[in-house]
Motif scaffolding. Sequence first.
Motif, PDB file in Angstrom:
ATOM      1  N   ALA A  32       0.814  -1.209   0.000  1.00  0.00           N
ATOM      2  CA  ALA A  32       0.000   0.000   0.000  1.00  0.00           C
ATOM      3  C   ALA A  32       0.846   1.257   0.000  1.00  0.00           C
ATOM      4  N   VAL A  33       1.985   1.214   0.696  1.00  0.00           N
ATOM      5  CA  VAL A  33       2.825   2.395   0.820  1.00  0.00           C
ATOM      6  C   VAL A  33       3.798   2.503  -0.338  1.00  0.00           C
ATOM      7  N   ASN A  34       4.507   1.437  -0.625  1.00  0.00           N
ATOM      8  CA  ASN A  34       5.494   1.431  -1.697  1.00  0.00           C
ATOM      9  C   ASN A  34       5.098   0.396  -2.743  1.00  0.00           C
ATOM     10  N   VAL A  35       4.852   0.878  -3.939  1.00  0.00           N
ATOM     11  CA  VAL A  35       4.436  -0.038  -4.990  1.00  0.00           C
ATOM     12  C   VAL A  35       5.519  -1.069  -5.259  1.00  0.00           C
ATOM     13  N   PRO A  41      12.174   8.701  -9.760  1.00  0.00           N
ATOM     14  CA  PRO A  41      12.167  10.142  -9.469  1.00  0.00           C
ATOM     15  C   PRO A  41      10.773  10.731  -9.635  1.00  0.00           C
ATOM     16  N   SER A  42      10.553  11.867  -9.009  1.00  0.00           N
ATOM     17  CA  SER A  42       9.283  12.569  -9.151  1.00  0.00           C
ATOM     18  C   SER A  42       9.134  13.099 -10.573  1.00  0.00           C
ATOM     19  N   TRP A  43       7.915  13.089 -11.082  1.00  0.00           N
ATOM     20  CA  TRP A  43       7.658  13.596 -12.427  1.00  0.00           C
ATOM     21  C   TRP A  43       7.906  15.096 -12.512  1.00  0.00           C
ATOM     22  N   LEU A  44       8.044  15.746 -11.346  1.00  0.00           N
ATOM     23  CA  LEU A  44       8.272  17.188 -11.332  1.00  0.00           C
ATOM     24  C   LEU A  44       9.738  17.567 -11.501  1.00  0.00           C
ATOM     25  N   ASP A  45      10.654  16.593 -11.513  1.00  0.00           N
ATOM     26  CA  ASP A  45      12.080  16.912 -11.592  1.00  0.00           C
ATOM     27  C   ASP A  45      12.407  17.735 -12.831  1.00  0.00           C
ATOM     28  N   VAL A  46      11.964  17.253 -13.985  1.00  0.00           N
ATOM     29  CA  VAL A  46      12.225  17.975 -15.227  1.00  0.00           C
ATOM     30  C   VAL A  46      11.492  19.310 -15.236  1.00  0.00           C
ATOM     31  N   GLU A  47      10.280  19.335 -14.696  1.00  0.00           N
ATOM     32  CA  GLU A  47       9.507  20.575 -14.631  1.00  0.00           C
ATOM     33  C   GLU A  47      10.205  21.609 -13.752  1.00  0.00           C
ATOM     34  N   ASN A  48      10.809  21.158 -12.645  1.00  0.00           N
ATOM     35  CA  ASN A  48      11.515  22.082 -11.752  1.00  0.00           C
ATOM     36  C   ASN A  48      12.729  22.702 -12.442  1.00  0.00           C
ATOM     37  N   ILE A  49      13.432  21.901 -13.226  1.00  0.00           N
ATOM     38  CA  ILE A  49      14.585  22.434 -13.966  1.00  0.00           C
ATOM     39  C   ILE A  49      14.115  23.456 -14.996  1.00  0.00           C
ATOM     40  N   ASN A  50      13.015  23.169 -15.690  1.00  0.00           N
ATOM     41  CA  ASN A  50      12.469  24.124 -16.654  1.00  0.00           C
ATOM     42  C   ASN A  50      12.035  25.415 -15.965  1.00  0.00           C
ATOM     43  N   ASN A 165      17.252  10.497 -14.107  1.00  0.00           N
ATOM     44  CA  ASN A 165      17.624   9.207 -14.696  1.00  0.00           C
ATOM     45  C   ASN A 165      18.085   8.199 -13.648  1.00  0.00           C
ATOM     46  N   VAL A 166      17.872   8.519 -12.371  1.00  0.00           N
ATOM     47  CA  VAL A 166      18.331   7.647 -11.288  1.00  0.00           C
ATOM     48  C   VAL A 166      17.133   6.968 -10.627  1.00  0.00           C
ATOM     49  N   ILE A 167      17.221   5.668 -10.458  1.00  0.00           N
ATOM     50  CA  ILE A 167      16.222   4.890  -9.720  1.00  0.00           C
ATOM     51  C   ILE A 167      16.907   4.362  -8.462  1.00  0.00           C
ATOM     52  N   VAL A 168      16.327   4.653  -7.306  1.00  0.00           N
ATOM     53  CA  VAL A 168      16.886   4.209  -6.032  1.00  0.00           C
ATOM     54  C   VAL A 168      16.292   2.848  -5.684  1.00  0.00           C
ATOM     55  N   ASN A 169      17.140   1.853  -5.541  1.00  0.00           N
ATOM     56  CA  ASN A 169      16.693   0.507  -5.171  1.00  0.00           C
ATOM     57  C   ASN A 169      16.883   0.302  -3.675  1.00  0.00           C
ATOM     58  N   ILE A 170      15.806  -0.086  -3.011  1.00  0.00           N
ATOM     59  CA  ILE A 170      15.863  -0.304  -1.568  1.00  0.00           C
ATOM     60  C   ILE A 170      15.553  -1.763  -1.262  1.00  0.00           C
ATOM     61  N   SER A 171      15.939  -2.169  -0.056  1.00  0.00           N
ATOM     62  CA  SER A 171      15.714  -3.557   0.351  1.00  0.00           C
ATOM     63  C   SER A 171      14.231  -3.802   0.580  1.00  0.00           C
ATOM     64  N   ASP A 172      13.822  -5.072   0.472  1.00  0.00           N
ATOM     65  CA  ASP A 172      12.410  -5.408   0.641  1.00  0.00           C
ATOM     66  C   ASP A 172      12.109  -5.973   2.022  1.00  0.00           C
ATOM     67  N   ASN A 204      12.404  14.340   3.050  1.00  0.00           N
ATOM     68  CA  ASN A 204      11.111  14.228   2.386  1.00  0.00           C
ATOM     69  C   ASN A 204      10.202  13.343   3.242  1.00  0.00           C
ATOM     70  N   PRO A 205       9.158  13.903   3.844  1.00  0.00           N
ATOM     71  CA  PRO A 205       8.290  13.098   4.714  1.00  0.00           C
ATOM     72  C   PRO A 205       7.273  12.257   3.956  1.00  0.00           C
ATOM     73  N   SER A 206       7.139  12.474   2.648  1.00  0.00           N
ATOM     74  CA  SER A 206       6.124  11.747   1.882  1.00  0.00           C
ATOM     75  C   SER A 206       6.496  10.272   1.739  1.00  0.00           C
ATOM     76  N   ILE A 207       5.523   9.390   2.022  1.00  0.00           N
ATOM     77  CA  ILE A 207       5.760   7.953   1.890  1.00  0.00           C
ATOM     78  C   ILE A 207       5.068   7.384   0.653  1.00  0.00           C
ATOM     79  N   THR A 208       4.459   8.258  -0.150  1.00  0.00           N
ATOM     80  CA  THR A 208       3.798   7.799  -1.371  1.00  0.00           C
ATOM     81  C   THR A 208       4.836   7.314  -2.376  1.00  0.00           C
ATOM     82  N   ASN A 209       4.685   6.068  -2.799  1.00  0.00           N
ATOM     83  CA  ASN A 209       5.606   5.467  -3.771  1.00  0.00           C
ATOM     84  C   ASN A 209       7.060   5.539  -3.331  1.00  0.00           C
TER      85      ASN A 209
END
Length: 446
Positions: A32-35, A41-50, A165-172, A204-209
Amino acid sequence: MGMIDRLFGQTKTVKNLQQQVKALQRTNLSTAVNVSTSIYPSWLDVENINTYVTVDDVYSIVSYLAQTAARIPMYGYEIVDDSALKSMKKYSKTSLLGKHYQTKAMQDLPQQDRFVEFLNSMSYEDKVMYYTILYVTGELFLYKEVIELGPNAGKVILHPMKGANVIVNISDNFPQRVVSYRYFDMGFDGNLSTDEVIHVKYYNPSITNGQQWRGLSPLQVLTKRLTRLNAGMDASVAQMQNGGVPGIVYEKSDFAIETLGQRKNDFASYLRNSSNKGAPYFAAGEMGYLALGLSLADMDVSDLSGVDFTKLCNAYKFPEILLNNQDSSTYNNVASAEKLLYTNSILPNIYLFRDAIVNGVIPMYAVDGLKRTIEIDLSEIPALQEDMKMQADALNAMWWTTPNEKRDMMGFEELLEPMMDQIIIDSGKQLITDLGMVPDVTMPGE
């Protein structure tokens, strides 16, 4: 015995079932918390740079912060006294005690030290880039290239990575931690170990995804504010260019409908004639006008833009008085604002970056057994210096310190004169026990 065995067997079965239920609950919660355990990365990363490269207010704030932070130097030191180092961390770096314990805790590394060469290899441009990325996206990824052969073997070179372009892999499993980074760029697509990557990020306190494993950009917090700021800018540009459709002109006579088109053409021709500038336009019949929308003044666009700029500054903890705000720009206010700029916005980011270097790079230079660290040099920042006269007066009153210790606290080299290592007491001082002695008042011959 059979009954006891069955009882114990049932108890064991119940415990196993309970553990399985808890495991399923944990699985459902993690789902439920982490898919997944791959945090994108957040979809806003590129938008923030723009936003940074297209919105002048954002560029003004971020570039000011990044360029100011990049001018503050970091130096490498050898730790020679752990106890003094602990004491140093209790005090401000610009205080007398902070300076005193720093001189006791560490000493300068030689210029030919490999770690000093690493710090010197980071140019001003590099640091501006690092801090800009951190301020804009809320996180910074650096790949550590280690030269393995040749005269430069062991040398570390930092390469900035594209956060989008970075994906963070965490333990399960619990407790979760970062196990690797997947990166794709310029023909490369593969996993990098945590020893190969430095990840600096804002909390970042958000636990979404699983976004708690990524940095939180201040521009993400300002998304709605930036939308209104851009809308206000678009409205003002449209008004400046063509004014939009300000209203409707109509004929009050019911018999003039067939002449409306001709009247419009005549009026347009009248406007195009430069000789009519400032002259009134003559028309027959009674006409009416219906206003559409609101003017920029009615919409308070300029006032809203000022509010939005203030909110941008607040998100970055930037005193707006330093960027053309003349309402309260007295000397004392500006001096206080400059101090707040360093303490609230610039130094926290430098400390984040410094700690990342201490944890990610210094261990790679520890093969010779020296204990190294990094300290920030604040001596060239007037806004952070305590009053020199007050410090000098305080040192003059500290008779229990040697002259060389006082020179250390003020940033001067020690002198080789032996007297400079001795405590000098004013001639007017005396022992406390002498103050309590009763003078002998017996007359001679008595």
